[in-house]
Write a protein that holds these residues in place. Structure first.
Motif, PDB file in Angstrom:
ATOM      1  N   GLY C  27      -1.750  -0.695   4.194  1.00 24.82           N
ATOM      2  CA  GLY C  27      -2.176  -2.013   3.779  1.00 24.82           C
ATOM      3  C   GLY C  27      -3.382  -1.957   2.851  1.00 24.82           C
ATOM      4  O   GLY C  27      -3.402  -2.604   1.801  1.00 24.82           O
ATOM      5  N   ARG C  28      -4.374  -1.151   3.224  1.00 22.17           N
ATOM      6  CA  ARG C  28      -5.571  -1.042   2.381  1.00 22.17           C
ATOM      7  C   ARG C  28      -5.227  -0.508   0.996  1.00 22.17           C
ATOM      8  O   ARG C  28      -5.637  -1.062  -0.022  1.00 22.17           O
ATOM      9  CB  ARG C  28      -6.593  -0.110   3.044  1.00 22.17           C
ATOM     10  N   LEU C  29      -4.464   0.581   0.962  1.00 22.10           N
ATOM     11  CA  LEU C  29      -4.166   1.211  -0.327  1.00 22.10           C
ATOM     12  C   LEU C  29      -3.237   0.344  -1.170  1.00 22.10           C
ATOM     13  O   LEU C  29      -3.364   0.297  -2.390  1.00 22.10           O
ATOM     14  CB  LEU C  29      -3.537   2.594  -0.101  1.00 22.10           C
ATOM     15  N   PHE C  30      -2.323  -0.335  -0.491  1.00 19.16           N
ATOM     16  CA  PHE C  30      -1.427  -1.222  -1.232  1.00 19.16           C
ATOM     17  C   PHE C  30      -2.227  -2.290  -1.958  1.00 19.16           C
ATOM     18  O   PHE C  30      -1.966  -2.595  -3.121  1.00 19.16           O
ATOM     19  CB  PHE C  30      -0.445  -1.868  -0.258  1.00 19.16           C
ATOM     20  N   ALA C  31      -3.214  -2.814  -1.273  1.00 16.66           N
ATOM     21  CA  ALA C  31      -4.021  -3.874  -1.886  1.00 16.66           C
ATOM     22  C   ALA C  31      -4.790  -3.355  -3.085  1.00 16.66           C
ATOM     23  O   ALA C  31      -4.942  -4.050  -4.094  1.00 16.66           O
ATOM     24  CB  ALA C  31      -4.980  -4.461  -0.854  1.00 16.66           C
ATOM     25  N   THR C  32      -5.305  -2.121  -2.990  1.00 17.76           N
ATOM     26  CA  THR C  32      -6.174  -1.628  -4.072  1.00 17.76           C
ATOM     27  C   THR C  32      -5.392  -0.943  -5.185  1.00 17.76           C
ATOM     28  O   THR C  32      -5.794  -1.006  -6.341  1.00 17.76           O
ATOM     29  CB  THR C  32      -7.193  -0.627  -3.512  1.00 17.76           C
ATOM     30  N   GLN C  33      -4.270  -0.299  -4.838  1.00 24.01           N
ATOM     31  CA  GLN C  33      -3.618   0.527  -5.850  1.00 24.01           C
ATOM     32  C   GLN C  33      -2.246   0.027  -6.260  1.00 24.01           C
ATOM     33  O   GLN C  33      -1.715   0.465  -7.277  1.00 24.01           O
ATOM     34  CB  GLN C  33      -3.463   1.963  -5.319  1.00 24.01           C
ATOM     35  N   GLY C  34      -1.677  -0.842  -5.458  1.00 21.84           N
ATOM     36  CA  GLY C  34      -0.321  -1.274  -5.769  1.00 21.84           C
ATOM     37  C   GLY C  34       0.706  -0.300  -5.255  1.00 21.84           C
ATOM     38  O   GLY C  34       0.393   0.811  -4.838  1.00 21.84           O
ATOM     39  N   SER C  59      11.029   7.565   6.898  1.00 20.18           N
ATOM     40  CA  SER C  59      11.860   8.392   6.029  1.00 20.18           C
ATOM     41  C   SER C  59      11.353   8.422   4.600  1.00 20.18           C
ATOM     42  O   SER C  59      11.710   9.302   3.832  1.00 20.18           O
ATOM     43  CB  SER C  59      13.293   7.865   6.041  1.00 20.18           C
ATOM     44  N   SER C  60      10.531   7.484   4.232  1.00 21.69           N
ATOM     45  CA  SER C  60      10.100   7.404   2.834  1.00 21.69           C
ATOM     46  C   SER C  60       8.910   6.474   2.721  1.00 21.69           C
ATOM     47  O   SER C  60       8.550   5.768   3.669  1.00 21.69           O
ATOM     48  CB  SER C  60      11.228   6.848   1.977  1.00 21.69           C
ATOM     49  N   LYS C  61       8.318   6.475   1.558  1.00 26.72           N
ATOM     50  CA  LYS C  61       7.211   5.584   1.295  1.00 26.72           C
ATOM     51  C   LYS C  61       7.618   4.140   1.540  1.00 26.72           C
ATOM     52  O   LYS C  61       6.880   3.365   2.162  1.00 26.72           O
ATOM     53  CB  LYS C  61       6.752   5.766  -0.153  1.00 26.72           C
ATOM     54  N   SER C  62       8.804   3.776   1.073  1.00 21.87           N
ATOM     55  CA  SER C  62       9.198   2.377   1.191  1.00 21.87           C
ATOM     56  C   SER C  62       9.372   1.984   2.660  1.00 21.87           C
ATOM     57  O   SER C  62       9.133   0.825   3.017  1.00 21.87           O
ATOM     58  CB  SER C  62      10.480   2.112   0.415  1.00 21.87           C
ATOM     59  N   ALA C  63       9.788   2.933   3.484  1.00 20.88           N
ATOM     60  CA  ALA C  63       9.931   2.604   4.905  1.00 20.88           C
ATOM     61  C   ALA C  63       8.568   2.291   5.519  1.00 20.88           C
ATOM     62  O   ALA C  63       8.443   1.372   6.344  1.00 20.88           O
ATOM     63  CB  ALA C  63      10.585   3.760   5.642  1.00 20.88           C
ATOM     64  N   VAL C  64       7.558   3.034   5.113  1.00 15.33           N
ATOM     65  CA  VAL C  64       6.214   2.748   5.613  1.00 15.33           C
ATOM     66  C   VAL C  64       5.784   1.361   5.180  1.00 15.33           C
ATOM     67  O   VAL C  64       5.280   0.557   5.976  1.00 15.33           O
ATOM     68  CB  VAL C  64       5.199   3.799   5.114  1.00 15.33           C
ATOM     69  N   VAL C  65       6.000   1.081   3.911  1.00 15.80           N
ATOM     70  CA  VAL C  65       5.599  -0.221   3.392  1.00 15.80           C
ATOM     71  C   VAL C  65       6.363  -1.336   4.098  1.00 15.80           C
ATOM     72  O   VAL C  65       5.786  -2.371   4.449  1.00 15.80           O
ATOM     73  CB  VAL C  65       5.831  -0.269   1.873  1.00 15.80           C
ATOM     74  N   LEU C  69       4.730  -4.279   6.197  1.00 16.95           N
ATOM     75  CA  LEU C  69       5.032  -5.661   5.837  1.00 16.95           C
ATOM     76  C   LEU C  69       5.327  -6.490   7.080  1.00 16.95           C
ATOM     77  O   LEU C  69       4.781  -7.583   7.257  1.00 16.95           O
ATOM     78  CB  LEU C  69       6.235  -5.656   4.894  1.00 16.95           C
ATOM     79  N   ILE C  70       6.204  -5.969   7.939  1.00 13.60           N
ATOM     80  CA  ILE C  70       6.557  -6.780   9.108  1.00 13.60           C
ATOM     81  C   ILE C  70       5.437  -6.815  10.139  1.00 13.60           C
ATOM     82  O   ILE C  70       5.422  -7.682  10.992  1.00 13.60           O
ATOM     83  CB  ILE C  70       7.859  -6.296   9.773  1.00 13.60           C
ATOM     84  N   GLU C  71       4.506  -5.877  10.029  1.00 11.79           N
ATOM     85  CA  GLU C  71       3.338  -5.940  10.920  1.00 11.79           C
ATOM     86  C   GLU C  71       2.257  -6.829  10.311  1.00 11.79           C
ATOM     87  O   GLU C  71       1.146  -6.910  10.821  1.00 11.79           O
ATOM     88  CB  GLU C  71       2.778  -4.542  11.175  1.00 11.79           C
ATOM     89  N   ASP C  72       2.575  -7.403   9.158  1.00 10.09           N
ATOM     90  CA  ASP C  72       1.661  -8.346   8.530  1.00 10.09           C
ATOM     91  C   ASP C  72       0.352  -7.694   8.076  1.00 10.09           C
ATOM     92  O   ASP C  72      -0.711  -8.291   8.152  1.00 10.09           O
ATOM     93  CB  ASP C  72       1.351  -9.494   9.498  1.00 10.09           C
ATOM     94  N   LEU C  73       0.463  -6.457   7.604  1.00 10.94           N
ATOM     95  CA  LEU C  73      -0.747  -5.756   7.176  1.00 10.94           C
ATOM     96  C   LEU C  73      -0.860  -5.685   5.656  1.00 10.94           C
ATOM     97  O   LEU C  73      -1.819  -5.151   5.120  1.00 10.94           O
ATOM     98  CB  LEU C  73      -0.753  -4.340   7.756  1.00 10.94           C
ATOM     99  N   ASN C 129      11.519 -11.623   2.459  1.00 11.11           N
ATOM    100  CA  ASN C 129      11.678 -13.040   2.758  1.00 11.11           C
ATOM    101  C   ASN C 129      11.138 -13.373   4.133  1.00 11.11           C
ATOM    102  O   ASN C 129      10.284 -14.244   4.292  1.00 11.11           O
ATOM    103  CB  ASN C 129      13.156 -13.421   2.693  1.00 11.11           C
ATOM    104  N   ASP C 130      11.638 -12.667   5.109  1.00  8.12           N
ATOM    105  CA  ASP C 130      11.214 -12.934   6.477  1.00  8.12           C
ATOM    106  C   ASP C 130       9.697 -12.862   6.585  1.00  8.12           C
ATOM    107  O   ASP C 130       9.040 -13.774   7.079  1.00  8.12           O
ATOM    108  CB  ASP C 130      11.831 -11.916   7.437  1.00  8.12           C
ATOM    109  N   ALA C 131       9.176 -11.740   6.114  1.00 12.50           N
ATOM    110  CA  ALA C 131       7.757 -11.483   6.321  1.00 12.50           C
ATOM    111  C   ALA C 131       6.899 -12.503   5.595  1.00 12.50           C
ATOM    112  O   ALA C 131       5.808 -12.842   6.031  1.00 12.50           O
ATOM    113  CB  ALA C 131       7.421 -10.079   5.856  1.00 12.50           C
ATOM    114  N   LEU C 132       7.382 -12.959   4.452  1.00 10.93           N
ATOM    115  CA  LEU C 132       6.593 -13.947   3.727  1.00 10.93           C
ATOM    116  C   LEU C 132       6.573 -15.277   4.457  1.00 10.93           C
ATOM    117  O   LEU C 132       5.838 -16.175   4.084  1.00 10.93           O
ATOM    118  CB  LEU C 132       7.166 -14.147   2.318  1.00 10.93           C
TER     119      LEU C 132
END
Lengths: 192, 192, 192, 192
Positions: C27-34, C59-65, C69-73, C129-132
């Motif tokens: 979450g932190r890095l996503f906010a700062t680096q995209g 399994s991958s970066k996208s899985a972490v993201v 996302l669903i943890e609202d971070l 969608n869900d998470a938003l």
DNA sequence: CCATAACCGAGACGGTACGTCTGGTCTTCAA
DNA sequence: TTGAAGACCAGACGTACCGTCTCGGTTATGG
């Protein structure tokens, strides 16, 4: 009186089954993969044992290998030194057996693996000699030959054996093609 | 015009600077850490070079070490074989120099590292002899002694040298305490 | 006897601490680096966790993201849809809040990053969608308006929301300058 | 001859052949691999061109893609908006064509790739609209419908198109199964 | 007859290094 | 001066083992 028995500490006792499984797995993997591709995780998996069980009883990979060595699980079929009374002929025959052994397919890296193991661990280095039966058997033959007057009385036996085996080891490390007269030449270099 | 030059292929040329930096870094790290704690990443960092540059030109760690060996960057100060006319005394002196060298602090694992490297790589195994100057220098002295009648005419020189060096190597692998008469005894095992 | 417990698998249990550290670092890095400048190594370092721990569970970066996302971070402070009874005014207000959110410095690439993530991963696309909260909250408001007769009875709600959010997304991808009437125009394009 | 050309600078001129080879290679690879698996090195290899040639003329991967986009090498066969006079029927038909296009095998990731490209680059984001013919064609039809009184006079055309296309994009990102009435529902969400 | 203690398997953990791949810059040569 | 070729530094990728640890479960004493 066995004072040593002392206070037998509580708890389950060490599993001989697990101990043997580890050493046998080590022997199998050593033969197929060589020393440096041996891993603790690989041994544990092959033995059906947990890593922790290995680390509980051995301090390192080389310690496991050293144990497998003295349990005779690494080199099951070693040539023996013949005894015909002719020390020169006996040494040549023994050398030839050794060369034949490592020339067999599958044994390519055997010497290399053993030496590599000896490089890593003092224990292995020391036990290698013992376990190979070198000291015990060859030295005895040499000493007998000295006593019989076939060799000089002041021959430094340990160094003599070391030179003989060392010559064999370096020959193996060089991966020279197997020359038919290699055994004879090596012995002649020492007995001239 | 030298047509032999052929069609020089296009593109930037290999950086000699990078090549040397790698080999020199390898030499430095080999001396301080030994062969098995040597890593490609460590060499790259020490040399200020990218890993890819190493992998582009060498296939493995042992290939780098082999190259450093023949460039004389691993063992900068090797003892030379003296030549007093007395082959026995010369060999003893040389052996003693070797023993003294590895007895120095910091050189503990030097022989072990070299042998370990030789175990991993055919190249190193072969070049070890050459690079050590063993074949070149010692063999020449032995052959001179044979010619001078100090040694038998049919002495297998290569095997003789191999036994001598092999004895030294095994002695080092055993980490025996440095005995004062070790050099003399080893030579006497061969020249008796 | 709780038969329901079943055979709890043996071995150490997953570290909730590590799991959370990874998602929070993401979450932190996503906010700062995209999204695309996010790296597994970066996440591991930021989280104080080993790479292997990440690869063990995702399994991958996208899985972490997707998980973050669903943890609202990833989007901690999302605007909520107001409810004044006037569906048009509510949607405009919500749209305006969204536009203001991404107009804030530091949030420049937020939508781009989310969409880029959704492009790479089916999971993220679905959960976005869900998470938003889009489906949950907005759809409910739309349906209420339909029930109240403010909107046609046969309005395809899902598609309506998709068009609304899609318009917002494309607007963001174009990096248009923030027009004051943007929110009102977009809603008017749908409610005319 | 236009004297205005002035002093044509010396040296070889930019190779149109290389320029086209790069853009065509980009188009081919984009179709087969998608945007994010596209690499400069891959394009260079496919085009038979050096990396340097690409970096000399384009600043980044996305710049190459943007150029390929406006040269119409990424999306060769785009559906056109029909014109039957019935704006609702025309939009549904066009939407259906788009859905059919991306439903074809091999086009799975097409929208994802385009959107991913748009996420990375402002240029692409802007040109995407233009290149898709969205602005030009669809907007013209919408405006005509407005003029014909089929749509409200104050309809914000740009936002209307954006919502329509945005709805389509989000639908594609969700990888929803292709519903037969998807096109009709999406248009009905906007024209109700 | 527990309670304790040491064993065992499984496996998660923080790390290090691996060998590969890509990105972006540079240098060299030929045209 | 351009384009092709390709070496260079940098650094992320995903994998393999390392050695330590924490679990739940299993023996075997000893109070």
């Amino acid at each position: 009186m066995p004072a040593s028995a002392g206070v037998r500490r509580r708890g389950a006792v060490r599993s001989e089954e697990a101990r043997l499984a580890v050493l046998e797995a080590t022997g199998r993997l050593f033969a197929t993969q060589g020393y440096d591709h041996l891993t603790i995780e690989g041994i544990a998996a092959e033995a059906g044992v947990s890593k922790q069980t290995i680390y509980r009883w051995w301090s390192s990979k080389s310690a496991v290998v050293a144990d497998a060595l003295i349990e005779d699980l690494l080199l099951p079929d070693r040539p023996v030194v013949p005894d015909t009374g002719d020390i020169r002929a006996d040494l040549i025959a023994w050398m030839q057996d050794l060369l034949d052994l490592v020339a067999q397919p599958g044994n390519d890296g055997l010497v290399r693996s053993l030496v590599a193991a000896a490089c890593e661990s003092t224990d292995i280095g020391i036990r290698l000699n013992d376990a190979l039966g070198i000291t015990a058997t060859v030295s005895a033959r040499i000493e007998a030959a000295v006593a019989a007057g076939q060799l000089p009385a002041d021959l430094p036996v340990i160094e003599f054996v070391r030179a003989l085996v060392g010559g064999f080891v370096l020959h193996s490390l060089e991966r020279s093609e197997p020359a038919p007269e290699a055994a004879e030449r090596l012995v002649r270099a020492l007995l001239h």
